[in-house]
Design a protein around this motif. Sequence first.
Motif, PDB file in Angstrom:
ATOM      1  N   VAL A 146      -3.229  -4.760  -9.076  1.00  0.00           N
ATOM      2  CA  VAL A 146      -2.648  -5.311  -7.854  1.00  0.00           C
ATOM      3  C   VAL A 146      -3.036  -6.775  -7.764  1.00  0.00           C
ATOM      4  O   VAL A 146      -4.199  -7.136  -7.998  1.00  0.00           O
ATOM      5  N   GLU A 147      -2.064  -7.612  -7.470  1.00  0.00           N
ATOM      6  CA  GLU A 147      -2.242  -9.064  -7.398  1.00  0.00           C
ATOM      7  C   GLU A 147      -2.839  -9.610  -8.694  1.00  0.00           C
ATOM      8  O   GLU A 147      -3.769 -10.413  -8.684  1.00  0.00           O
ATOM      9  N   LYS A 148      -2.271  -9.175  -9.792  1.00  0.00           N
ATOM     10  CA  LYS A 148      -2.694  -9.633 -11.126  1.00  0.00           C
ATOM     11  C   LYS A 148      -2.239 -11.075 -11.314  1.00  0.00           C
ATOM     12  O   LYS A 148      -1.074 -11.404 -11.130  1.00  0.00           O
ATOM     13  N   LYS A 149      -3.181 -11.917 -11.678  1.00  0.00           N
ATOM     14  CA  LYS A 149      -2.896 -13.344 -11.844  1.00  0.00           C
ATOM     15  C   LYS A 149      -2.193 -13.602 -13.167  1.00  0.00           C
ATOM     16  O   LYS A 149      -2.521 -13.013 -14.187  1.00  0.00           O
ATOM     17  N   LEU A 150      -1.177 -14.485 -13.139  1.00  0.00           N
ATOM     18  CA  LEU A 150      -0.551 -14.951 -14.364  1.00  0.00           C
ATOM     19  C   LEU A 150      -0.178 -16.414 -14.173  1.00  0.00           C
ATOM     20  O   LEU A 150      -0.016 -16.891 -13.061  1.00  0.00           O
ATOM     21  N   THR A 151      -0.077 -17.125 -15.283  1.00  0.00           N
ATOM     22  CA  THR A 151       0.254 -18.542 -15.242  1.00  0.00           C
ATOM     23  C   THR A 151       1.648 -18.743 -15.810  1.00  0.00           C
ATOM     24  O   THR A 151       1.946 -18.314 -16.919  1.00  0.00           O
ATOM     25  N   ILE A 152       2.508 -19.387 -15.002  1.00  0.00           N
ATOM     26  CA  ILE A 152       3.875 -19.686 -15.412  1.00  0.00           C
ATOM     27  C   ILE A 152       4.099 -21.175 -15.182  1.00  0.00           C
ATOM     28  O   ILE A 152       3.948 -21.653 -14.058  1.00  0.00           O
ATOM     29  N   ASN A 153       4.430 -21.894 -16.257  1.00  0.00           N
ATOM     30  CA  ASN A 153       4.629 -23.351 -16.176  1.00  0.00           C
ATOM     31  C   ASN A 153       3.450 -24.055 -15.503  1.00  0.00           C
ATOM     32  O   ASN A 153       3.621 -24.873 -14.614  1.00  0.00           O
ATOM     33  N   LYS A 154       2.245 -23.667 -15.905  1.00  0.00           N
ATOM     34  CA  LYS A 154       0.991 -24.239 -15.403  1.00  0.00           C
ATOM     35  C   LYS A 154       0.727 -23.935 -13.931  1.00  0.00           C
ATOM     36  O   LYS A 154      -0.163 -24.514 -13.331  1.00  0.00           O
ATOM     37  N   LEU A 155       1.514 -23.023 -13.344  1.00  0.00           N
ATOM     38  CA  LEU A 155       1.306 -22.618 -11.961  1.00  0.00           C
ATOM     39  C   LEU A 155       0.745 -21.195 -11.941  1.00  0.00           C
ATOM     40  O   LEU A 155       1.181 -20.343 -12.707  1.00  0.00           O
ATOM     41  N   THR A 156      -0.207 -20.958 -11.062  1.00  0.00           N
ATOM     42  CA  THR A 156      -0.792 -19.633 -10.925  1.00  0.00           C
ATOM     43  C   THR A 156       0.055 -18.804  -9.982  1.00  0.00           C
ATOM     44  O   THR A 156       0.368 -19.232  -8.871  1.00  0.00           O
ATOM     45  N   ARG A 157       0.450 -17.637 -10.427  1.00  0.00           N
ATOM     46  CA  ARG A 157       1.228 -16.682  -9.638  1.00  0.00           C
ATOM     47  C   ARG A 157       0.496 -15.345  -9.659  1.00  0.00           C
ATOM     48  O   ARG A 157      -0.379 -15.125 -10.487  1.00  0.00           O
ATOM     49  N   GLN A 200       0.824  -1.215   0.000  1.00  0.00           N
ATOM     50  CA  GLN A 200       0.000   0.000   0.000  1.00  0.00           C
ATOM     51  C   GLN A 200       0.854   1.259   0.000  1.00  0.00           C
ATOM     52  O   GLN A 200       0.539   2.226  -0.696  1.00  0.00           O
ATOM     53  N   HIS A 201       1.941   1.257   0.745  1.00  0.00           N
ATOM     54  CA  HIS A 201       2.850   2.407   0.715  1.00  0.00           C
ATOM     55  C   HIS A 201       3.442   2.596  -0.686  1.00  0.00           C
ATOM     56  O   HIS A 201       3.546   3.718  -1.171  1.00  0.00           O
ATOM     57  N   PHE A 202       3.830   1.488  -1.306  1.00  0.00           N
ATOM     58  CA  PHE A 202       4.474   1.623  -2.620  1.00  0.00           C
ATOM     59  C   PHE A 202       3.478   2.047  -3.691  1.00  0.00           C
ATOM     60  O   PHE A 202       3.816   2.830  -4.584  1.00  0.00           O
ATOM     61  N   VAL A 203       2.249   1.581  -3.612  1.00  0.00           N
ATOM     62  CA  VAL A 203       1.202   2.040  -4.541  1.00  0.00           C
ATOM     63  C   VAL A 203       1.066   3.556  -4.420  1.00  0.00           C
ATOM     64  O   VAL A 203       1.094   4.277  -5.422  1.00  0.00           O
ATOM     65  N   TRP A 204       0.935   4.046  -3.187  1.00  0.00           N
ATOM     66  CA  TRP A 204       0.778   5.487  -2.980  1.00  0.00           C
ATOM     67  C   TRP A 204       2.023   6.259  -3.386  1.00  0.00           C
ATOM     68  O   TRP A 204       1.925   7.366  -3.921  1.00  0.00           O
TER      69      TRP A 204
END
Length: 151
Positions: free
Chosen positions: A60-71, A41-45
Amino acid sequence: MQQLNLPTYKFRFKSSENKLFIFDIIRKKYVVLTPEEWVRQHFVWFLIEEKKYPISLFAVEKKLTINKLTRRTDILIFNAEGNPDIIVECKAPSIKITQETFDQIARYNLKLNANYLITTNGLEHFYCNMDFKNERYIFLKDIPNYSKFDS
């Protein structure tokens, strides 16, 4: 919460079921206040107020898939064309920034191809610009302001 090496901002808090929550202006909801969330939150601001990045370009907390794993990326900022431009990896202040932290954000960037990578624990901040041509990082003293930023 611990004092960070970032400016102080006026956050909105609420308490429920013996937990403290902080309002996230990007996700537009209250989230549990953990040490990592305090840094995020500090860094966003910091990016909004000091570096002038428009809220509309944040995820914020954008989902992405890397090697079939959700990050999830902690903070992702897009450029005006809608392409990933900056990835920020936030850690709790008690977590030291290590090569492993950079490896994590670099794995995310294999998928996203952002121009800038930032790692922070709220006390230490590391900024780097990607040199895709030479396949290396160029460490910076600071991240450019949005107004001076051209992707």
